[in-house]
Design a protein around this motif. Structure first.
Motif, mmCIF file in Angstrom:
data_model
loop_
_atom_site.group_PDB
_atom_site.id
_atom_site.type_symbol
_atom_site.label_atom_id
_atom_site.label_comp_id
_atom_site.label_asym_id
_atom_site.label_seq_id
_atom_site.Cartn_x
_atom_site.Cartn_y
_atom_site.Cartn_z
ATOM 1 N N MET A 61 36.415 -9.072 12.176
ATOM 2 C CA MET A 61 35.478 -8.400 11.294
ATOM 3 C C MET A 61 34.373 -9.353 10.838
ATOM 4 O O MET A 61 33.218 -8.960 10.762
ATOM 5 C CB MET A 61 36.214 -7.823 10.078
ATOM 6 C CG MET A 61 35.296 -7.097 9.115
ATOM 7 S SD MET A 61 36.061 -6.539 7.573
ATOM 8 C CE MET A 61 36.956 -5.118 8.120
ATOM 9 N N ILE A 62 34.737 -10.588 10.541
ATOM 10 C CA ILE A 62 33.754 -11.565 10.071
ATOM 11 C C ILE A 62 32.674 -11.759 11.136
ATOM 12 O O ILE A 62 31.478 -11.734 10.833
ATOM 13 C CB ILE A 62 34.417 -12.923 9.718
ATOM 14 C CG1 ILE A 62 35.533 -12.751 8.687
ATOM 15 C CG2 ILE A 62 33.377 -13.943 9.253
ATOM 16 C CD1 ILE A 62 35.120 -12.281 7.331
ATOM 17 N N HIS A 63 33.090 -11.924 12.404
ATOM 18 C CA HIS A 63 32.123 -12.120 13.496
ATOM 19 C C HIS A 63 31.254 -10.885 13.680
ATOM 20 O O HIS A 63 30.060 -10.995 13.956
ATOM 21 C CB HIS A 63 32.846 -12.459 14.794
ATOM 22 C CG HIS A 63 33.563 -13.773 14.748
ATOM 23 N ND1 HIS A 63 32.898 -14.971 14.622
ATOM 24 C CD2 HIS A 63 34.877 -14.075 14.800
ATOM 25 C CE1 HIS A 63 33.779 -15.955 14.593
ATOM 26 N NE2 HIS A 63 34.990 -15.438 14.690
ATOM 27 N N GLU A 64 31.840 -9.712 13.510
ATOM 28 C CA GLU A 64 31.097 -8.463 13.642
ATOM 29 C C GLU A 64 30.044 -8.338 12.539
ATOM 30 O O GLU A 64 28.912 -7.942 12.796
ATOM 31 C CB GLU A 64 32.060 -7.273 13.609
ATOM 32 C CG GLU A 64 31.483 -6.013 14.167
ATOM 33 C CD GLU A 64 32.511 -4.909 14.354
ATOM 34 O OE1 GLU A 64 32.061 -3.774 14.554
ATOM 35 O OE2 GLU A 64 33.732 -5.166 14.294
ATOM 36 N N ASP A 96 38.908 -13.340 5.676
ATOM 37 C CA ASP A 96 39.838 -13.218 6.800
ATOM 38 C C ASP A 96 41.192 -13.800 6.407
ATOM 39 O O ASP A 96 41.298 -14.964 6.040
ATOM 40 C CB ASP A 96 39.273 -13.972 8.003
ATOM 41 C CG ASP A 96 40.097 -13.798 9.265
ATOM 42 O OD1 ASP A 96 41.219 -13.269 9.197
ATOM 43 O OD2 ASP A 96 39.602 -14.202 10.331
ATOM 44 N N CYS A 97 42.226 -12.969 6.487
ATOM 45 C CA CYS A 97 43.590 -13.414 6.173
ATOM 46 C C CYS A 97 44.410 -13.614 7.452
ATOM 47 O O CYS A 97 45.628 -13.735 7.391
ATOM 48 C CB CYS A 97 44.287 -12.381 5.276
ATOM 49 S SG CYS A 97 43.509 -12.211 3.668
ATOM 50 N N GLU A 98 43.758 -13.611 8.612
ATOM 51 C CA GLU A 98 44.355 -13.773 9.938
ATOM 52 C C GLU A 98 45.053 -12.501 10.409
ATOM 53 O O GLU A 98 45.403 -11.634 9.607
ATOM 54 C CB GLU A 98 45.285 -14.984 9.993
ATOM 55 C CG GLU A 98 44.560 -16.292 9.720
ATOM 56 C CD GLU A 98 45.488 -17.498 9.755
ATOM 57 O OE1 GLU A 98 46.712 -17.342 9.651
ATOM 58 O OE2 GLU A 98 44.957 -18.615 9.888
ATOM 59 N N CYS A 99 45.241 -12.411 11.708
ATOM 60 C CA CYS A 99 45.907 -11.273 12.357
ATOM 61 C C CYS A 99 45.192 -9.951 12.041
ATOM 62 O O CYS A 99 45.836 -8.935 11.781
ATOM 63 C CB CYS A 99 47.375 -11.198 11.970
ATOM 64 S SG CYS A 99 48.304 -12.666 12.408
ATOM 65 N N ASP A 100 43.852 -9.969 12.071
ATOM 66 C CA ASP A 100 43.042 -8.775 11.804
ATOM 67 C C ASP A 100 43.345 -8.122 10.467
ATOM 68 O O ASP A 100 43.281 -6.903 10.323
ATOM 69 C CB ASP A 100 43.158 -7.752 12.943
ATOM 70 C CG ASP A 100 42.425 -8.215 14.195
ATOM 71 O OD1 ASP A 100 41.410 -8.924 14.046
ATOM 72 O OD2 ASP A 100 42.860 -7.871 15.305
ATOM 73 N N ALA A 144 36.862 0.618 10.624
ATOM 74 C CA ALA A 144 37.478 0.468 11.948
ATOM 75 C C ALA A 144 38.998 0.340 11.820
ATOM 76 O O ALA A 144 39.498 -0.419 10.980
ATOM 77 C CB ALA A 144 36.906 -0.751 12.660
ATOM 78 N N ASP A 145 39.715 1.090 12.631
ATOM 79 C CA ASP A 145 41.186 1.089 12.584
ATOM 80 C C ASP A 145 41.798 -0.262 12.947
ATOM 81 O O ASP A 145 42.914 -0.560 12.536
ATOM 82 C CB ASP A 145 41.750 2.170 13.514
ATOM 83 C CG ASP A 145 41.504 3.564 12.980
ATOM 84 O OD1 ASP A 145 41.348 3.707 11.745
ATOM 85 O OD2 ASP A 145 41.455 4.509 13.789
ATOM 86 N N ARG A 146 41.085 -1.060 13.713
ATOM 87 C CA ARG A 146 41.646 -2.349 14.151
ATOM 88 C C ARG A 146 41.729 -3.377 13.019
ATOM 89 O O ARG A 146 42.403 -4.386 13.135
ATOM 90 C CB ARG A 146 40.868 -2.897 15.335
ATOM 91 C CG ARG A 146 39.446 -3.292 15.040
ATOM 92 C CD ARG A 146 38.711 -3.711 16.328
ATOM 93 N NE ARG A 146 37.313 -3.943 16.104
ATOM 94 C CZ ARG A 146 36.374 -3.017 16.062
ATOM 95 N NH1 ARG A 146 36.693 -1.759 16.206
ATOM 96 N NH2 ARG A 146 35.114 -3.345 15.860
#
Length: 193
Positions: free
Chosen positions: A1-4, A65-69, A114-116
């Motif tokens: 998400m951060i990169h997006e 970001d807490c990792e693992c999406d 986004a669901d991901r």
């Protein structure tokens, strides 16, 4: 998400490195790197649309970001006022409403809905020093705890802001949310493990 977020052309001009507005600065955990968070200046985004009357919106949306999406989403409104009476709760509610319904859920739904991506927590904050507490207490929660003890003794309510802020609930990604009040530099922006 951060990169997006950082790759979104519509958001790039409104990305910041710190959380500061109206002379109020919010702390960021020193352990967080620039790659682990995105800070979006939402009110500047709406001003940049050059609408005749830009909608009211909060100051910042911060994603950690807490990792693992999985992520923590902070929605922050910073107000530099000297008295609680200058906090117009109706306007604050409207700012959060516009940000959740329009900015997060419509204009940038492809990112924030986004669901991901999963949210470990979503935090809504009004940050102000309307009670003149900066430097006197470690946090608003500490002040409130002391006030509750004093109120039991004096039997009076001096914290109507909390009641009024909590009178409106918001819904985002299936979570029911309410606005919390804190004093600068709290809340500290951090990841949740």
């Amino acid at each position: 998400m951060i990169h997006e977020i950082k790759g979104c052309k519509a958001l790039i001009p409104y990305l910041k490195e710190s959380i500061e507005d109206e002379g109020i600065k919010i702390g960021i955990d020193e352990k967080l790197s620039a790659e682990q968070l995105a800070i979006i200046k939402v009110d500047e985004y709406y001003s940049g649309l050059h609408l005749g009357y830009p909608p009211k919106s909060i100051d910042f949306v911060v994603v950690v970001d807490c990792e693992c999406d999985s992520y923590v989403l902070y929605l922050l409104e910073l107000k530099n006022v000297d008295r609680p009476k200058r906090l117009i709760i109706k306007d604050i509610h409207e700012k959060f409403e516009v940000t959740i319904r329009d900015f997060l859920s419509r204009r940038f739904e492809m990112i924030f809905l986004a669901d991901r991506y999963k949210y470990k927590d979503i935090k809504l904050y009004l940050i102000s020093d309307a009670y003149g507490l900066t430097g006197k207490y470690g946090s608003y929660a500490e002040y409130k705890k002391i006030q509750e003890k004093m109120q039991r003794i004096q039997n009076r309510d001096s914290l109507r802001i909390d009641i009024n802020l909590g009178s409106k609930l918001f819904k985002f990604k299936g979570k029911v949310l309410k606005i919390n009040y804190d004093i600068p530099p709290n809340p500290i922006i951090r990841r949740i493990s």
